[in-house]
Design a protein around this motif. Structure first.
Motif, mmCIF file in Angstrom:
data_model
loop_
_atom_site.group_PDB
_atom_site.id
_atom_site.type_symbol
_atom_site.label_atom_id
_atom_site.label_comp_id
_atom_site.label_asym_id
_atom_site.label_seq_id
_atom_site.Cartn_x
_atom_site.Cartn_y
_atom_site.Cartn_z
ATOM 1 N N GLY A 266 0.839 -1.199 0.000
ATOM 2 C CA GLY A 266 0.000 0.000 0.000
ATOM 3 C C GLY A 266 0.867 1.239 0.000
ATOM 4 O O GLY A 266 0.357 2.352 0.148
ATOM 5 N N GLY A 267 2.165 1.080 -0.129
ATOM 6 C CA GLY A 267 3.055 2.239 -0.202
ATOM 7 C C GLY A 267 4.021 2.344 0.967
ATOM 8 O O GLY A 267 5.114 2.885 0.820
ATOM 9 N N TYR A 268 3.638 1.825 2.140
ATOM 10 C CA TYR A 268 4.432 2.024 3.365
ATOM 11 C C TYR A 268 5.898 1.625 3.230
ATOM 12 O O TYR A 268 6.770 2.181 3.870
ATOM 13 C CB TYR A 268 3.858 1.168 4.506
ATOM 14 C CG TYR A 268 2.484 1.578 4.919
ATOM 15 C CD1 TYR A 268 2.300 2.679 5.755
ATOM 16 C CD2 TYR A 268 1.370 0.870 4.491
ATOM 17 C CE1 TYR A 268 1.029 3.060 6.154
ATOM 18 C CE2 TYR A 268 0.098 1.241 4.878
ATOM 19 C CZ TYR A 268 -0.065 2.336 5.707
ATOM 20 O OH TYR A 268 -1.315 2.717 6.085
ATOM 21 N N HIS A 269 6.110 0.610 2.407
ATOM 22 C CA HIS A 269 7.415 -0.020 2.370
ATOM 23 C C HIS A 269 8.468 0.828 1.662
ATOM 24 O O HIS A 269 9.639 0.506 1.698
ATOM 25 C CB HIS A 269 7.234 -1.355 1.621
ATOM 26 C CG HIS A 269 8.104 -2.435 2.148
ATOM 27 N ND1 HIS A 269 8.003 -2.898 3.424
ATOM 28 C CD2 HIS A 269 9.109 -3.136 1.569
ATOM 29 C CE1 HIS A 269 8.896 -3.855 3.603
ATOM 30 N NE2 HIS A 269 9.586 -4.009 2.504
ATOM 31 N N TYR A 270 8.044 1.883 0.995
ATOM 32 C CA TYR A 270 8.983 2.597 0.123
ATOM 33 C C TYR A 270 9.129 4.080 0.451
ATOM 34 O O TYR A 270 8.922 4.938 -0.400
ATOM 35 C CB TYR A 270 8.557 2.419 -1.348
ATOM 36 C CG TYR A 270 8.541 0.965 -1.714
ATOM 37 C CD1 TYR A 270 9.730 0.276 -1.874
ATOM 38 C CD2 TYR A 270 7.345 0.264 -1.835
ATOM 39 C CE1 TYR A 270 9.740 -1.078 -2.157
ATOM 40 C CE2 TYR A 270 7.334 -1.088 -2.127
ATOM 41 C CZ TYR A 270 8.542 -1.753 -2.289
ATOM 42 O OH TYR A 270 8.542 -3.088 -2.560
ATOM 43 N N PRO A 271 9.512 4.414 1.702
ATOM 44 C CA PRO A 271 9.630 5.826 2.039
ATOM 45 C C PRO A 271 10.710 6.550 1.242
ATOM 46 O O PRO A 271 10.739 7.777 1.207
ATOM 47 C CB PRO A 271 9.964 5.810 3.541
ATOM 48 C CG PRO A 271 10.514 4.470 3.811
ATOM 49 C CD PRO A 271 9.859 3.538 2.835
ATOM 50 N N ARG A 272 11.600 5.780 0.573
ATOM 51 C CA ARG A 272 12.626 6.437 -0.243
ATOM 52 C C ARG A 272 12.287 6.405 -1.725
ATOM 53 O O ARG A 272 13.103 6.767 -2.560
ATOM 54 C CB ARG A 272 13.998 5.790 0.021
ATOM 55 C CG ARG A 272 14.616 6.264 1.323
ATOM 56 C CD ARG A 272 15.914 5.524 1.626
ATOM 57 N NE ARG A 272 15.669 4.173 2.098
ATOM 58 C CZ ARG A 272 16.292 3.079 1.631
ATOM 59 N NH1 ARG A 272 17.165 3.201 0.681
ATOM 60 N NH2 ARG A 272 16.017 1.889 2.127
ATOM 61 N N SER A 273 11.103 5.887 -2.087
ATOM 62 C CA SER A 273 10.715 5.881 -3.498
ATOM 63 C C SER A 273 9.225 6.221 -3.591
ATOM 64 O O SER A 273 8.368 5.342 -3.630
ATOM 65 C CB SER A 273 10.991 4.514 -4.125
ATOM 66 O OG SER A 273 10.485 4.498 -5.444
ATOM 67 N N LEU B 298 17.325 4.376 7.975
ATOM 68 C CA LEU B 298 17.573 5.384 6.932
ATOM 69 C C LEU B 298 16.456 6.430 6.897
ATOM 70 O O LEU B 298 16.584 7.468 6.274
ATOM 71 C CB LEU B 298 17.696 4.699 5.569
ATOM 72 C CG LEU B 298 18.876 3.734 5.430
ATOM 73 C CD1 LEU B 298 18.775 2.946 4.135
ATOM 74 C CD2 LEU B 298 20.197 4.483 5.491
ATOM 75 N N THR B 299 15.326 6.088 7.521
ATOM 76 C CA THR B 299 14.208 7.032 7.610
ATOM 77 C C THR B 299 13.855 7.105 9.087
ATOM 78 O O THR B 299 13.707 6.063 9.724
ATOM 79 C CB THR B 299 12.999 6.461 6.833
ATOM 80 O OG1 THR B 299 13.384 6.260 5.475
ATOM 81 C CG2 THR B 299 11.796 7.386 6.872
ATOM 82 N N ASP B 300 13.730 8.302 9.650
ATOM 83 C CA ASP B 300 13.370 8.334 11.074
ATOM 84 C C ASP B 300 11.852 8.460 11.222
ATOM 85 O O ASP B 300 11.117 8.578 10.227
ATOM 86 C CB ASP B 300 14.153 9.409 11.839
ATOM 87 C CG ASP B 300 13.771 10.822 11.450
ATOM 88 O OD1 ASP B 300 12.676 11.016 10.886
ATOM 89 O OD2 ASP B 300 14.565 11.752 11.720
ATOM 90 N N ALA B 301 11.390 8.440 12.467
ATOM 91 C CA ALA B 301 9.944 8.387 12.705
ATOM 92 C C ALA B 301 9.235 9.607 12.109
ATOM 93 O O ALA B 301 8.168 9.482 11.492
ATOM 94 C CB ALA B 301 9.675 8.273 14.206
ATOM 95 N N ALA B 302 9.843 10.787 12.271
ATOM 96 C CA ALA B 302 9.196 12.009 11.764
ATOM 97 C C ALA B 302 9.090 11.955 10.237
ATOM 98 O O ALA B 302 8.053 12.303 9.643
ATOM 99 C CB ALA B 302 9.998 13.235 12.200
ATOM 100 N N GLN B 303 10.162 11.456 9.594
ATOM 101 C CA GLN B 303 10.143 11.361 8.115
ATOM 102 C C GLN B 303 9.107 10.328 7.655
ATOM 103 O O GLN B 303 8.397 10.549 6.675
ATOM 104 C CB GLN B 303 11.537 10.953 7.600
ATOM 105 C CG GLN B 303 12.553 12.064 7.690
ATOM 106 C CD GLN B 303 13.974 11.547 7.464
ATOM 107 O OE1 GLN B 303 14.306 10.420 7.822
ATOM 108 N NE2 GLN B 303 14.815 12.373 6.883
#
Ligand SMILES: Cc1cc2nc3c(=O)[nH]c(=O)nc-3n(C[C@H](O)[C@H](O)[C@H](O)COP(=O)(O)OP(=O)(O)OC[C@H]3O[C@@H](n4cnc5c(N)ncnc54)[C@H](O)[C@@H]3O)c2cc1C
Length: 354
Positions: free
Chosen positions: A31-38, A76-81
């Motif tokens: 659903g999108g969650y897995h890709y915070p860098r894409s 590589l991604t923190d909670a706020a990001q």
């Protein structure tokens, strides 16, 4: 293609369909969650999710709690990001404090999300049955492409039966290469360019747990892992970015040292890892050890078995970890397409091109 009135020849190297990546995966209905860098992959996943869900409702497990968490160390991604990213693409992300089954000493944040799991085995069985009933599909199991000739506006593809070595000729106006880790081997047979791939021999472990049998947890973002129901099987699948991938090949064809032991498996014609004597020893102890750190002491994780396959990725996604589905038309008249599927539910992308 058959539904649109085309006559289709389906050439499969194994004796059965659905023995490779389409079964050996984490069955996450992205659903999108897995890709915070894409963001591109995230949005594409979310776009296709609804249609995939509609068309495969009876093979999807909706009733379980799905958490995403951010590790306190090395993410590589923190909670706020992560939260900002979810807000940006408009997906649920509700902070959960003090959940008794999780270990907050290791988690920077825990979020309740909406993510489902599809059942790869049931979906495989459904499509295997479905295509049997379609009269304009001829299936060539346990066949290989032996030779390709290009005529005017037509391919003449010579296929060989791997059992009795007999040859058949298939004349066609278009070819779709959908062989995932075999993509470049087939591209080369048709004289078209490689797509830029890398490959990993990957292990998905299957476990049970009385405490979290209906709870999924994915820890972001980096060398972490995930445990979640494997469709409707009653089992949990376990993967770890650090330990799932046993061997890596940066070549366009999947070259691995285990192919020196199993000579039937070659870079241009790979076998089924699950049944292979030369497959790597399981990393399940490390995977369980890693994931146990995120749960409270009450939670037991019991190992059952593992599945293995080659995971292939576009080299371009090495940094952002995206998994787009890339469909390229590599020859016209006669037509030739290569579909490289990054995820199960992004398969509808095909309609934009073919
Ligand atoms: C470890 C792992 C975890 C994953 N997790 C998820 C997830 O949670 N959610 C998600 O949506 N996606 C996930 N994926 C990705 C997903 O599994 C793949 O994108 C998808 O299965 C690819 O489907 P496919 O049909 O292209 O490939 P496959 O299922 O591998 O099918 C390719 C077929 O082509 C055949 N073939 C190969 N070469 C030849 C040849 N030369 N001639 C004839 N036939 C040939 C093979 O035998 C096979 O049957 C994961 C993948 C892996 C490996």
């Amino acid at each position: 293609m058959a539904g649109k009135g085309h006559r289709v020849a389906l050439v499969e190297k194994e004796k059965e369909l659905f023995k490779k990546a389409s079964i050996v995966n984490q069955a996450r209905l992205h659903g999108g969650y897995h890709y915070p860098r894409s963001v591109a992959t995230a949005i594409m996943s979310d776009d296709n999710k609804q249609r995939f869900t509609e068309e495969h409702k009876s093979f999807i497990l909706f009733e379980f709690e799905k958490y995403y968490a951010v590790d306190k160390f090395g993410s590589l991604t923190d909670a706020a990001q992560f939260k900002r990213f979810c807000r940006f693409i408009g997906i649920k992300c509700e902070p959960i404090h003090g959940h008794p089954l999780f270990n907050y000493n290791r988690l920077e944040a825990l979020y309740l999300t909406t993510e489902y799991t599809f059942d790869p085995v049931l979906i495989g069985e459904f499509y295997k049955e479905k295509i049997k009933k379609v009269s304009n599909i001829d299936i060539f199991y346990f066949h290989k492409i032996k030779e390709v000739e290009k005529g005017s506006g037509k391919w003449n593809v010579i296929v060989q039966d791997l059992e009795d070595k007999s040859l058949k000729s298939i004349e066609c106006v278009g070819v779709i290469n959908a062989t995932y880790s075999g993509s470049n081997a087939v591209n080369r047979q048709f004289g078209v360019d490689d797509i830029q791939l890398m490959h990993e021999i990957s292990e998905i472990a299957f476990i049970t747990s009385p405490q979290v049998d209906n709870i999924g947890l994915t820890v972001m973002d980096g060398q972490f892992g995930s445990i979640m129901p494997y469709g409707k099987s009653g089992l949990l699948s376990l993967s770890s970015v650090a330990y799932t991938h046993h061997k890596v090949s940066y070549d366009n064809l999947p070259h691995f040292d285990c192919q020196l032991v199993n000579r039937e498996c070659t870079p241009d014609f790979t076998s089924i890892c699950n049944f292979c004597e030369a497959k790597p020893r399981s990393n399940y102890r490390k995977m369980i050890g890693q994931m146990k750190q995120y749960y409270s002491d009450k939670v037991a994780l019991n190992y059952l078995t593992s599945y293995y396959t080659i995971k292939s990725k576009l080299k371009a996604n090495f940094i952002d970890d995206g998994r787009p589905t890339e469909i390229s038309q590599l020859h016209k008249n006669p037509d030739y397409y290569c579909i490289f599927a990054g995820k199960i539910n992004s398969i509808y992308e095909i309609e934009k091109i073919v």
